[in-house]
Design a protein around this motif. Sequence first.
Motif, PDB file in Angstrom:
ATOM      1  N   ARG A  63      17.885 -62.785  -1.503  1.00  0.00           N
ATOM      2  CA  ARG A  63      17.535 -63.007  -2.761  1.00  0.00           C
ATOM      3  C   ARG A  63      18.852 -63.274  -3.575  1.00  0.00           C
ATOM      4  O   ARG A  63      18.946 -63.910  -4.374  1.00  0.00           O
ATOM      5  CB  ARG A  63      16.865 -61.792  -3.504  1.00  0.00           C
ATOM      6  CG  ARG A  63      16.672 -61.764  -4.909  1.00  0.00           C
ATOM      7  CD  ARG A  63      15.843 -63.002  -5.272  1.00  0.00           C
ATOM      8  NE  ARG A  63      15.356 -62.976  -6.705  1.00  0.00           N
ATOM      9  CZ  ARG A  63      15.187 -64.027  -7.435  1.00  0.00           C
ATOM     10  NH1 ARG A  63      14.766 -65.045  -6.916  1.00  0.00           N
ATOM     11  NH2 ARG A  63      14.987 -64.027  -8.523  1.00  0.00           N
ATOM     12  N   MET A  64      19.996 -62.316  -3.187  1.00  0.00           N
ATOM     13  CA  MET A  64      21.036 -62.384  -4.142  1.00  0.00           C
ATOM     14  C   MET A  64      21.912 -63.623  -3.742  1.00  0.00           C
ATOM     15  O   MET A  64      22.363 -64.317  -4.392  1.00  0.00           O
ATOM     16  CB  MET A  64      22.023 -61.126  -3.575  1.00  0.00           C
ATOM     17  CG  MET A  64      21.776 -59.913  -4.248  1.00  0.00           C
ATOM     18  SD  MET A  64      21.431 -60.010  -5.928  1.00  0.00           S
ATOM     19  CE  MET A  64      22.867 -60.463  -6.611  1.00  0.00           C
ATOM     20  N   ARG A  65      21.657 -64.177  -2.354  1.00  0.00           N
ATOM     21  CA  ARG A  65      22.072 -65.677  -1.807  1.00  0.00           C
ATOM     22  C   ARG A  65      21.360 -66.619  -2.617  1.00  0.00           C
ATOM     23  O   ARG A  65      22.039 -67.651  -3.021  1.00  0.00           O
ATOM     24  CB  ARG A  65      22.071 -65.766  -0.309  1.00  0.00           C
ATOM     25  CG  ARG A  65      22.729 -66.797   0.046  1.00  0.00           C
ATOM     26  CD  ARG A  65      22.567 -66.894   1.742  1.00  0.00           C
ATOM     27  NE  ARG A  65      23.106 -65.945   2.314  1.00  0.00           N
ATOM     28  CZ  ARG A  65      22.395 -64.813   3.026  1.00  0.00           C
ATOM     29  NH1 ARG A  65      21.291 -65.098   3.286  1.00  0.00           N
ATOM     30  NH2 ARG A  65      23.132 -63.850   3.659  1.00  0.00           N
ATOM     31  N   GLU A  66      20.278 -66.612  -2.909  1.00  0.00           N
ATOM     32  CA  GLU A  66      19.484 -67.365  -3.646  1.00  0.00           C
ATOM     33  C   GLU A  66      19.948 -67.518  -5.031  1.00  0.00           C
ATOM     34  O   GLU A  66      20.222 -68.728  -5.730  1.00  0.00           O
ATOM     35  CB  GLU A  66      17.935 -66.868  -3.545  1.00  0.00           C
ATOM     36  CG  GLU A  66      17.006 -68.030  -4.276  1.00  0.00           C
ATOM     37  CD  GLU A  66      15.626 -67.489  -4.203  1.00  0.00           C
ATOM     38  OE1 GLU A  66      15.139 -67.676  -5.400  1.00  0.00           O
ATOM     39  OE2 GLU A  66      15.076 -67.045  -3.131  1.00  0.00           O
ATOM     40  N   ILE A  67      19.966 -66.448  -6.071  1.00  0.00           N
ATOM     41  CA  ILE A  67      20.824 -66.425  -7.106  1.00  0.00           C
ATOM     42  C   ILE A  67      21.948 -66.991  -7.269  1.00  0.00           C
ATOM     43  O   ILE A  67      22.126 -67.778  -8.144  1.00  0.00           O
ATOM     44  CB  ILE A  67      20.518 -64.872  -7.729  1.00  0.00           C
ATOM     45  CG1 ILE A  67      18.992 -64.526  -7.440  1.00  0.00           C
ATOM     46  CG2 ILE A  67      21.437 -64.787  -9.051  1.00  0.00           C
ATOM     47  CD1 ILE A  67      19.105 -62.901  -7.925  1.00  0.00           C
ATOM     48  N   TRP A  68      22.866 -66.679  -6.349  1.00  0.00           N
ATOM     49  CA  TRP A  68      24.352 -67.138  -6.435  1.00  0.00           C
ATOM     50  C   TRP A  68      24.312 -68.764  -6.202  1.00  0.00           C
ATOM     51  O   TRP A  68      24.972 -69.628  -6.800  1.00  0.00           O
ATOM     52  CB  TRP A  68      25.272 -66.458  -5.632  1.00  0.00           C
ATOM     53  CG  TRP A  68      25.831 -65.218  -6.084  1.00  0.00           C
ATOM     54  CD1 TRP A  68      25.306 -63.921  -5.649  1.00  0.00           C
ATOM     55  CD2 TRP A  68      26.260 -64.938  -7.055  1.00  0.00           C
ATOM     56  NE1 TRP A  68      25.766 -62.885  -6.513  1.00  0.00           N
ATOM     57  CE2 TRP A  68      26.451 -63.749  -7.542  1.00  0.00           C
ATOM     58  CE3 TRP A  68      27.137 -65.625  -8.090  1.00  0.00           C
ATOM     59  CZ2 TRP A  68      27.264 -63.011  -8.399  1.00  0.00           C
ATOM     60  CZ3 TRP A  68      27.863 -65.119  -8.897  1.00  0.00           C
ATOM     61  CH2 TRP A  68      27.936 -63.770  -9.190  1.00  0.00           C
ATOM     62  N   THR A  69      23.455 -69.177  -5.195  1.00  0.00           N
ATOM     63  CA  THR A  69      23.210 -70.652  -4.935  1.00  0.00           C
ATOM     64  C   THR A  69      22.805 -71.428  -6.225  1.00  0.00           C
ATOM     65  O   THR A  69      23.186 -72.399  -6.689  1.00  0.00           O
ATOM     66  CB  THR A  69      22.354 -70.986  -3.808  1.00  0.00           C
ATOM     67  OG1 THR A  69      22.743 -70.061  -2.714  1.00  0.00           O
ATOM     68  CG2 THR A  69      22.081 -72.289  -3.522  1.00  0.00           C
ATOM     69  N   ARG A  70      21.822 -70.762  -6.902  1.00  0.00           N
ATOM     70  CA  ARG A  70      21.436 -71.284  -8.194  1.00  0.00           C
ATOM     71  C   ARG A  70      22.344 -71.378  -9.211  1.00  0.00           C
ATOM     72  O   ARG A  70      22.760 -72.290  -9.935  1.00  0.00           O
ATOM     73  CB  ARG A  70      20.041 -70.830  -8.662  1.00  0.00           C
ATOM     74  CG  ARG A  70      18.980 -71.045  -7.728  1.00  0.00           C
ATOM     75  CD  ARG A  70      17.729 -70.548  -8.451  1.00  0.00           C
ATOM     76  NE  ARG A  70      16.805 -70.721  -7.470  1.00  0.00           N
ATOM     77  CZ  ARG A  70      15.330 -70.202  -7.795  1.00  0.00           C
ATOM     78  NH1 ARG A  70      15.092 -69.466  -8.772  1.00  0.00           N
ATOM     79  NH2 ARG A  70      14.331 -70.613  -6.986  1.00  0.00           N
ATOM     80  N   ARG A  71      23.241 -70.490  -9.633  1.00  0.00           N
ATOM     81  CA  ARG A  71      24.521 -70.273 -10.435  1.00  0.00           C
ATOM     82  C   ARG A  71      25.562 -71.123 -10.097  1.00  0.00           C
ATOM     83  O   ARG A  71      25.938 -71.942 -10.863  1.00  0.00           O
ATOM     84  CB  ARG A  71      24.971 -68.749 -10.316  1.00  0.00           C
ATOM     85  CG  ARG A  71      24.039 -67.825 -10.924  1.00  0.00           C
ATOM     86  CD  ARG A  71      24.669 -66.563 -11.029  1.00  0.00           C
ATOM     87  NE  ARG A  71      23.681 -65.526 -11.633  1.00  0.00           N
ATOM     88  CZ  ARG A  71      23.938 -64.056 -11.583  1.00  0.00           C
ATOM     89  NH1 ARG A  71      25.266 -63.838 -11.035  1.00  0.00           N
ATOM     90  NH2 ARG A  71      23.129 -63.452 -12.366  1.00  0.00           N
ATOM     91  N   GLU A  72      25.808 -71.340  -8.689  1.00  0.00           N
ATOM     92  CA  GLU A  72      26.763 -72.310  -8.427  1.00  0.00           C
ATOM     93  C   GLU A  72      26.315 -73.703  -8.561  1.00  0.00           C
ATOM     94  O   GLU A  72      27.230 -74.680  -9.279  1.00  0.00           O
ATOM     95  CB  GLU A  72      27.131 -72.174  -6.707  1.00  0.00           C
ATOM     96  CG  GLU A  72      28.002 -73.296  -6.442  1.00  0.00           C
ATOM     97  CD  GLU A  72      28.256 -73.224  -4.895  1.00  0.00           C
ATOM     98  OE1 GLU A  72      29.427 -73.651  -4.411  1.00  0.00           O
ATOM     99  OE2 GLU A  72      27.729 -72.743  -4.129  1.00  0.00           O
ATOM    100  N   GLN A  73      25.115 -74.189  -8.279  1.00  0.00           N
ATOM    101  CA  GLN A  73      24.538 -75.496  -8.800  1.00  0.00           C
ATOM    102  C   GLN A  73      24.490 -75.660 -10.328  1.00  0.00           C
ATOM    103  O   GLN A  73      24.835 -76.901 -10.725  1.00  0.00           O
ATOM    104  CB  GLN A  73      22.978 -75.702  -8.301  1.00  0.00           C
ATOM    105  CG  GLN A  73      22.921 -75.728  -6.812  1.00  0.00           C
ATOM    106  CD  GLN A  73      21.722 -75.540  -6.171  1.00  0.00           C
ATOM    107  OE1 GLN A  73      20.525 -75.183  -6.940  1.00  0.00           O
ATOM    108  NE2 GLN A  73      21.434 -75.843  -4.873  1.00  0.00           N
ATOM    109  N   LYS A  74      24.196 -74.659 -10.722  1.00  0.00           N
ATOM    110  CA  LYS A  74      24.259 -74.859 -12.299  1.00  0.00           C
ATOM    111  C   LYS A  74      25.505 -75.028 -12.939  1.00  0.00           C
ATOM    112  O   LYS A  74      26.012 -75.998 -13.864  1.00  0.00           O
ATOM    113  CB  LYS A  74      23.603 -73.745 -13.063  1.00  0.00           C
ATOM    114  CG  LYS A  74      23.508 -73.813 -14.497  1.00  0.00           C
ATOM    115  CD  LYS A  74      23.062 -72.456 -15.094  1.00  0.00           C
ATOM    116  CE  LYS A  74      21.612 -72.411 -15.592  1.00  0.00           C
ATOM    117  NZ  LYS A  74      21.165 -71.332 -16.369  1.00  0.00           N
TER     118      LYS A  74
END
Length: 83
Positions: A63-74
Amino acid sequence: MPSHDDCCSKIKMKCPDCGEVTELYDYLIDKILQTPEPGVPSVEVLSISPRDPDPDPDARSNRMREIWTRREQKYRATYRPAK
């Protein structure tokens, strides 16, 4: 809350803004039960499953990896120059 709710229950939620449906373990979303501030959209709970007999041991890190991936994409979409 249903009587079968447990920290290892999976909760299926839908975002009111983008319509994305996500299914997470209850222990990953403990803040969802708090009353949101006025003006902050809350998610729509679609279903709550009974306790998962074999919960994913890596659910929190995934879940944390998913959150950080989305933040990086944004971040990249906002601040990276176009080529």
